[in-house]
Design a protein around this motif. Structure first.
Motif, PDB file in Angstrom:
ATOM      1  N   TYR A  27      35.081  47.326  53.751  1.00 29.08           N
ATOM      2  CA  TYR A  27      35.921  46.231  53.258  1.00 29.08           C
ATOM      3  C   TYR A  27      35.065  45.081  52.750  1.00 29.08           C
ATOM      4  N   ARG A  32      36.477  43.531  49.130  1.00 24.62           N
ATOM      5  CA  ARG A  32      36.582  42.073  49.003  1.00 24.62           C
ATOM      6  C   ARG A  32      35.886  41.534  47.753  1.00 24.62           C
ATOM      7  N   PRO A  33      34.642  41.942  47.447  1.00 26.23           N
ATOM      8  CA  PRO A  33      34.020  41.441  46.206  1.00 26.23           C
ATOM      9  C   PRO A  33      34.769  41.870  44.951  1.00 26.23           C
ATOM     10  N   GLN A  34      35.322  43.073  44.952  1.00 31.78           N
ATOM     11  CA  GLN A  34      36.077  43.541  43.796  1.00 31.78           C
ATOM     12  C   GLN A  34      37.343  42.713  43.598  1.00 31.78           C
ATOM     13  N   GLN A  35      38.020  42.371  44.686  1.00 35.92           N
ATOM     14  CA  GLN A  35      39.211  41.533  44.585  1.00 35.92           C
ATOM     15  C   GLN A  35      38.847  40.144  44.062  1.00 35.92           C
ATOM     16  N   LYS A  36      37.710  39.626  44.498  1.00 31.76           N
ATOM     17  CA  LYS A  36      37.264  38.301  44.041  1.00 31.76           C
ATOM     18  C   LYS A  36      36.970  38.322  42.545  1.00 31.76           C
ATOM     19  N   ARG A  37      36.277  39.386  42.080  1.00 28.72           N
ATOM     20  CA  ARG A  37      35.980  39.510  40.648  1.00 28.72           C
ATOM     21  C   ARG A  37      37.254  39.635  39.829  1.00 28.72           C
ATOM     22  N   LYS A  39      40.204  38.463  40.547  1.00 28.21           N
ATOM     23  CA  LYS A  39      40.883  37.161  40.532  1.00 28.21           C
ATOM     24  C   LYS A  39      40.210  36.218  39.527  1.00 28.21           C
ATOM     25  N   GLU A  40      38.867  36.197  39.506  1.00 30.89           N
ATOM     26  CA  GLU A  40      38.149  35.348  38.559  1.00 30.89           C
ATOM     27  C   GLU A  40      38.424  35.774  37.116  1.00 30.89           C
ATOM     28  N   HIS A  41      38.484  37.085  36.882  1.00 34.32           N
ATOM     29  CA  HIS A  41      38.771  37.602  35.542  1.00 34.32           C
ATOM     30  C   HIS A  41      40.169  37.182  35.105  1.00 34.32           C
ATOM     31  N   GLN A  42      41.129  37.257  36.009  1.00 35.47           N
ATOM     32  CA  GLN A  42      42.507  36.870  35.682  1.00 35.47           C
ATOM     33  C   GLN A  42      42.575  35.386  35.328  1.00 35.47           C
TER      34      GLN A  42
END
Length: 106
Positions: A27, A32-37, A39-42
């Motif tokens: 996780y 977690r890092p993929q979800q953060k990336r 969100k930043e892309h969005q």
């Protein structure tokens, strides 16, 4: 036959502890890092405006000429505009960073 194995409940916890540790590690290192990336892309995609330089998912670089709800018009060559779905924009480039990089090369 009905007697519990040596260690009982504690033995089961110790047996499953490495599996639980792998999931926790997975996780924090992958999900977690993929979800953060994402969100930043969005946030970047929702903030695009006319004049921004973008990179499309197929590698083309262009300039935003018009922004609509789910689509954007991108100029990929002089006088050549294409309509793209905002989700296919992979990167929004910073115009000031590009200008600064060109100034240092000169």
């Amino acid at each position: 036959m009905g007697a519990p194995a040596d260690g009982g409940m504690m033995g089961m916890v110790v047996q499953f502890l490495p599996i639980i540790a792998i999931f926790v590690l997975f996780y924090f290192l992958m999900i977690r890092p993929q979800q953060k990336r994402a969100k930043e892309h969005q946030v970047q995609i929702s903030a695009i405006k006319r004049g921004d330089t973008v990179t499309l998912s197929n590698g083309m670089i262009g300039k935003i000429t018009r922004v609509e709800n789910d689509e954007a018009m991108v100029e990929i060559a002089q006088g050549v505009n294409v309509r793209v779905v905002k989700g296919m924009i992979s990167e929004v480039r910073n115009r000031t960073a590009i200008a600064a990089a060109n100034d240092t090369k000169a």
